[in-house]
Design a protein around this motif. Sequence first.
Motif, mmCIF file in Angstrom:
data_model
loop_
_atom_site.group_PDB
_atom_site.id
_atom_site.type_symbol
_atom_site.label_atom_id
_atom_site.label_comp_id
_atom_site.label_asym_id
_atom_site.label_seq_id
_atom_site.Cartn_x
_atom_site.Cartn_y
_atom_site.Cartn_z
ATOM 1 N N HIS A 39 1.309 4.530 -2.948
ATOM 2 C CA HIS A 39 1.505 5.811 -2.839
ATOM 3 C C HIS A 39 3.011 6.542 -3.497
ATOM 4 C CE1 HIS A 39 -1.528 6.749 0.587
ATOM 5 N NE2 HIS A 39 -1.809 5.580 -0.197
ATOM 6 N N CYS A 62 -6.327 8.998 2.803
ATOM 7 C CA CYS A 62 -5.965 7.399 2.736
ATOM 8 C C CYS A 62 -6.577 6.801 3.766
ATOM 9 C CB CYS A 62 -4.895 6.999 2.236
ATOM 10 S SG CYS A 62 -4.566 5.261 2.278
ATOM 11 N N HIS A 89 -0.213 1.464 6.616
ATOM 12 C CA HIS A 89 1.108 2.014 6.099
ATOM 13 C C HIS A 89 2.332 1.711 7.061
ATOM 14 C CE1 HIS A 89 -0.566 4.164 2.504
ATOM 15 N NE2 HIS A 89 -1.488 4.121 3.327
ATOM 16 N N LYS A 149 -4.159 -3.924 -3.800
ATOM 17 C CA LYS A 149 -3.028 -4.318 -3.168
ATOM 18 C C LYS A 149 -3.249 -5.788 -2.232
ATOM 19 C CE LYS A 149 -3.518 0.369 -2.584
ATOM 20 N NZ LYS A 149 -4.536 1.202 -2.215
ATOM 21 N N GLU A 160 -1.683 12.087 0.545
ATOM 22 C CA GLU A 160 -2.834 11.627 0.065
ATOM 23 C C GLU A 160 -3.863 11.366 1.220
ATOM 24 O OE1 GLU A 160 -2.735 8.274 -2.264
ATOM 25 O OE2 GLU A 160 -0.956 8.709 -3.174
ATOM 26 N N HIS A 167 0.916 -1.340 -0.128
ATOM 27 C CA HIS A 167 -0.070 0.082 -0.098
ATOM 28 C C HIS A 167 0.946 1.230 0.051
ATOM 29 C CE1 HIS A 167 -4.050 1.960 1.164
ATOM 30 N NE2 HIS A 167 -3.489 2.628 0.518
HETATM 31 ZN ZN LIG Z 1 -3.867 4.809 0.004
#
Ligand SMILES: [Zn+2]
Length: 898
Positions: free
Chosen positions: A589, A689, A693, A610, A687, A585
């Motif tokens: 980005h 989102c 992450h 993903k 972003e 993921h």
């Molecule tokens: Zn994302």
Amino acid sequence: MDKKEIVSKFSADPERYYNVKLFENQGFERKSCLTCKRFYWTIDENRTNCPDHSDDTYSFIGNPPTTKRFDYTQAWKEVESFFVKNGHTSVSRYPVVCRWRDDLYFTIASIVDFQRVMGSKVVFEFPANPLVVPQTCLRFKDLENVGVTGRHFSSFCMIGQHSIPNSQGYWKDECIDLDYRLVTEQFGVDKKEVVFVEDVWEGGGSFGSSLEFFVKGLELGNAVFTEFQGDLSNYKTLDQQIIDMGAGLERFAWLTMGTPTAYDCCFGPITNNLLQQAGIDKNDELLVTYFTKIAKHLEQFSDLSEVRKNAIRSAGLSDEQINKIIIPVEGIYLIVDHIRTLIFAISDGALPSNVGGGYNLRMMLRRIISTMDRLSLKLDLNEIVDAQVDYLKNTYPELEKTREDIKTIIGIESGRYENSKLRMEKIVSKLNQKPTVDDLIRLYESDGVTPDYLKEMNVISDIPSTFYSKLSELHQSKKQKEQDQVSLEGLPETELLYYEDDPKEFDAKVIKSFDKYVVLDKTSFYARGGGQEPDHGTIEKFEVVDVSKHGNIIVHELKNGIPKEGNTVSCVVNSKRRDGITKNHTSTHILNSSSRNVLGSWVWQHSAFKEEDHARLDITHHSALTNDEITKIEKLANFAVEKNMPVTIESFDRGTAEQKYGFKIYQGGIVPVKSIRIVSIEDFDIEACGGTHVKKTGEIELIKITRTKRIQDGVVRIEFVSGGTAIDYVKQHDDDLIKKSVELKDKTELKEKRQEQKQELREKFPILVESITESKIGTSIVDEIIVDITESGKPNFCCTMSDQYGEFFHISFGEKLIEKDPWMVYCGVFEDGDKIRAIIYSGDQAAKDKKAGYIAKIVSEVLGGAGGGNQRFAQGGGKDKSKKNDAIEKAKAMVLEV
Ligand SMILES: [Zn+2]
Ligand SMILES: [Zn+2]
């Protein structure tokens, strides 16, 4: 609700709905139009008709009702300074590509800037109150009017004046007072010329009164007071009332300049320059006369070609004047308008294509080129883009940044069109009757043939007025919305642990379990969303195979049973899987920003996926990626990985995030909540989102692009792997390479070796042949070759089954031997894989009696196979390796026996 009903209800009570302080203070009178009965407000006691039905309609052309002269750019400065002076915040325009609404491709009105999706509802979020905004709006419904009517644009600047009536904002009285003063004080128009017409607005379940304001028949703006919700028999005042005043900046400029059309004063010097290039005199009285007639006739006829015909007749134009002046002028107007629209759209990240909103952009560019071709105009589109950006950057400085990108895209798209012309010509040559509107749509949809091209080719004389609106209906504005199927009414929101401590093992309470589904009070299982695949793992002894989000409730799909409602269950998230997905993921980005950096500002995330061990990112881009581009993107992405940048996640109020970071945050589409999660990789990528992450980019270790593909017009797919999978991939790839190169090396060496052997043999042949043919009568052996020489005039025999000799030897040597000794019969036997093969040669003299073909046949039979050939050369063989000696003996006997 019927608009007419609302108007009649509201106009029956003007004191409540329409009368404002200004009207009282200034002595406005309320009148009903003699022609259409509509109610309007004026201080001109002689006025008897509404602006649409007065004699003064469009009389400002050639005779502006003010001494002030403001072109497009200046007009905005005037509007802005007026509203700022009166307590408004001036807000920069929002993108024309409407990333924050999932039902619109393009921004169609200034109010859209402030509409946000909240669950399934649209709410208003204003960055300031009151405010004014120069919002560029794109509308494609009236394309056939553009360039022809003098006032229709495919993109225009809507002056948005917005206010919420509270401690900072105002309501009707002040709004109308401001608009009146804007026109009379700031723009210097005589008070008598301003007319307010009563109207209403309704949409999305709310409605309210509105006052349109006109000068000399030109509608400048419309102040809408969104006030009520419900229906006419039962409505109540909205909690959030809003003033939505939208005015056309182009019209304000036009009114003061009094040019034949609005196009003459809204593109700076560009229109004039182009007219000059085409040899047209812009001051020609004829243009004033003609376009005044057009403006008046527009209200009288619904069909544009009728409007045009009548204007030509009443202006008394000759065919020559039409062809030499009017038609080229219309073409130039169209070109400047369409290019300006493309500039804004491309600058904000839209690409011409055959899907979605890109559809309209391709159509516009094709119209531009067709029009240039039809009128034999030699214009440099890059120059026009430069001139427009130079002019517009005064109001819209952001266009400077994308100037070159705009030219790149227009260049690529023009090239594509030129390339498709030959094909289009063929298609058009096959048309045997005048196409209907449906034919035209089909021609464009399936073959890319625009009606403008057909006009250029003289297949049609006019574009039917319904073409663009029909096409628009098919394509424009409305994106598809997905509907949620599962109903989980009454259940509480699930607490999302993956946004908190994100434990991989946790206990939770079963709130609901049904079929194969379970809802918990809290969960760390990430639900499928934003292209991120769901977590797997276990809830008690049951396997979690899918996780989905429905509103704010997470539903787990289990295999082999479900736990009981009310139970407390222990849950384990498969952290290896989550880890792979998470790396992929963050990599998405990184790759998205890398692609934009390498390719151009038009790159946006189109979609993404993903999984644990693979992922893909679809980006908007005009062409397939080259190897060089792929390498550059991958390099930049891995540079970001190596830099080990922190990935920070912060929550922001949506409006704040938009103001702080711009609309590039919406790479993954709209975010239907008020508080949004902003994922930043320093300045490299920012972003909105909801996914998981890594904490630092270094955790990703490696990003490897495995494949790219142009999956649709304007969209390129990048397939990639990251983390351990990427390392394995590269290793595997390297191993494969090594294996391949070893194989290749072996092959080459073998080939070289064989070449060597052959050369050695070739050198050996003459010596061998010499020593064999010169052997004495009787049996002798030369280099493992058995030689039987008989008395002269009788066949000699020579054979070998030595391992050192292969096919090449037998074939080459046998030939040479019988050439030297025509009485010689040669028999070579050798193993070839699992077979035994025999090569037989018979010299010219020997062959009269001992034919090679016959010997081969018999020898092969001995070997358990078959063979044959001619009398000189033959071959055969079999599988019985134990019969090698027998075969040779048989051949020898056949040759030597009398
Ligand atoms: Zn994302
Ligand atoms: Zn009227």
